[in-house]
Scaffold this motif. Structure first.
Motif, PDB file in Angstrom:
ATOM      1  N   UNK A 121     -49.711 -26.355 -19.079  1.00  0.00           N
ATOM      2  CA  UNK A 121     -49.176 -25.260 -19.890  1.00  0.00           C
ATOM      3  C   UNK A 121     -47.648 -25.287 -19.852  1.00  0.00           C
ATOM      4  N   UNK A 122     -47.094 -25.523 -18.672  1.00  0.00           N
ATOM      5  CA  UNK A 122     -45.637 -25.644 -18.556  1.00  0.00           C
ATOM      6  C   UNK A 122     -45.135 -26.823 -19.393  1.00  0.00           C
ATOM      7  N   UNK A 123     -45.858 -27.945 -19.374  1.00  0.00           N
ATOM      8  CA  UNK A 123     -45.458 -29.093 -20.185  1.00  0.00           C
ATOM      9  C   UNK A 123     -45.516 -28.778 -21.676  1.00  0.00           C
ATOM     10  N   UNK A 124     -46.485 -27.978 -22.090  1.00  0.00           N
ATOM     11  CA  UNK A 124     -46.557 -27.583 -23.493  1.00  0.00           C
ATOM     12  C   UNK A 124     -45.336 -26.749 -23.875  1.00  0.00           C
ATOM     13  N   UNK A 125     -44.939 -25.843 -22.995  1.00  0.00           N
ATOM     14  CA  UNK A 125     -43.735 -25.031 -23.232  1.00  0.00           C
ATOM     15  C   UNK A 125     -42.504 -25.934 -23.317  1.00  0.00           C
ATOM     16  N   UNK A 126     -42.380 -26.875 -22.366  1.00  0.00           N
ATOM     17  CA  UNK A 126     -41.253 -27.817 -22.383  1.00  0.00           C
ATOM     18  C   UNK A 126     -41.292 -28.703 -23.632  1.00  0.00           C
TER      19      UNK A 126
ATOM     20  N   UNK B 270     -42.894 -24.980 -14.009  1.00  0.00           N
ATOM     21  CA  UNK B 270     -41.821 -24.468 -14.867  1.00  0.00           C
ATOM     22  C   UNK B 270     -40.469 -24.554 -14.174  1.00  0.00           C
ATOM     23  N   UNK B 271     -40.451 -24.586 -12.827  1.00  0.00           N
ATOM     24  CA  UNK B 271     -39.184 -24.698 -12.097  1.00  0.00           C
ATOM     25  C   UNK B 271     -39.050 -26.033 -11.362  1.00  0.00           C
ATOM     26  N   UNK B 272     -39.995 -26.933 -11.565  1.00  0.00           N
ATOM     27  CA  UNK B 272     -40.007 -28.229 -10.889  1.00  0.00           C
ATOM     28  C   UNK B 272     -38.878 -29.116 -11.428  1.00  0.00           C
ATOM     29  N   UNK B 273     -37.916 -29.511 -10.596  1.00  0.00           N
ATOM     30  CA  UNK B 273     -36.808 -30.349 -11.076  1.00  0.00           C
ATOM     31  C   UNK B 273     -37.286 -31.666 -11.688  1.00  0.00           C
TER      32      UNK B 273
END
Length: 189
Positions: A48-53, A109-112
């Motif tokens: 889901x975070x990758x979709x947002x990115x 979502x906060x993973x560098x």
């Protein structure tokens, strides 16, 4: 471009973000020891975070003048090789961190690693393939978030060494590929 080629490349690119050892895969491995579905839940949060990115990168990319895009190819290629080096040097991932869908989402979502991947490699990927890469890309992530927990659940955490080797190969391949593409792009500019 050929549709099958784009799906195949997209799948490999999806695996390049999903497979390398890190906090998400550590949580997935830990939860998979209890149940494959728990591990998949963590991965779904990260996807889901990758979709947002993906959406943010797609819209952000249009703000970059095309004559400077080769820089993202070169930096993305170097970044992938840097990540490959990190995978090579990494010890076996720690599988003691508990996770869930929300924890997978918030960690991703906060993973560098993911932010860096999208700011470098993600821009290059979307520049070269546009949104046509999306089905294959998310298929690669889906394959990972279902396959990895199933394997860990069945064989235990000793399988992680093979994950490390697979991640290393994918990252080196795309690092070299995008360095090559960036060099070609720079010559044209």
């Amino acid at each position: 471009m050929d549709t099958l080629y784009i799906v195949l490349i997209g799948t490999l690119m999806g695996l390049s973000i999903a497979a390398p050892p890190g906090p998400i895969n550590a949580m997935m491995a830990h939860e998979s020891l209890e149940s494959p579905l728990h591990g998949t839940s963590v991965g779904a949060g990260a996807m889901t975070a990758d979709f947002i990115f993906f959406l943010l990168t797609f819209f952000f990319k249009s703000l970059i003048p095309s004559k400077y895009l080769f820089i993202f190819y070169l930096v993305g290629g170097v970044y992938m090789l840097y990540l490959a080096y990190g995978v090579w040097k990494a010890k076996v991932m720690n599988v003691t961190v508990k996770g869930s869908y929300i924890k997978g989402l918030t960690t991703a979502i906060v993973n560098p690693y993911q932010i860096g991947w999208w700011l470098t490699f993600g821009i290059s990927m979307l520049d070269q393939f546009s949104v046509y890469i999306a089905p294959g890309f998310f298929l690669g992530i889906l394959i990972w978030i279902f396959l990895f927990p199933a394997v860990i659940s069945r064989f235990g955490k000793n399988y992680v060494l093979y994950v490390k080797l697979f991640s290393l190969i994918v990252l080196v391949f795309f690092g070299v590929y995008f360095l090559y593409q960036g060099a070609l792009y720079a010559i044209k500019v």
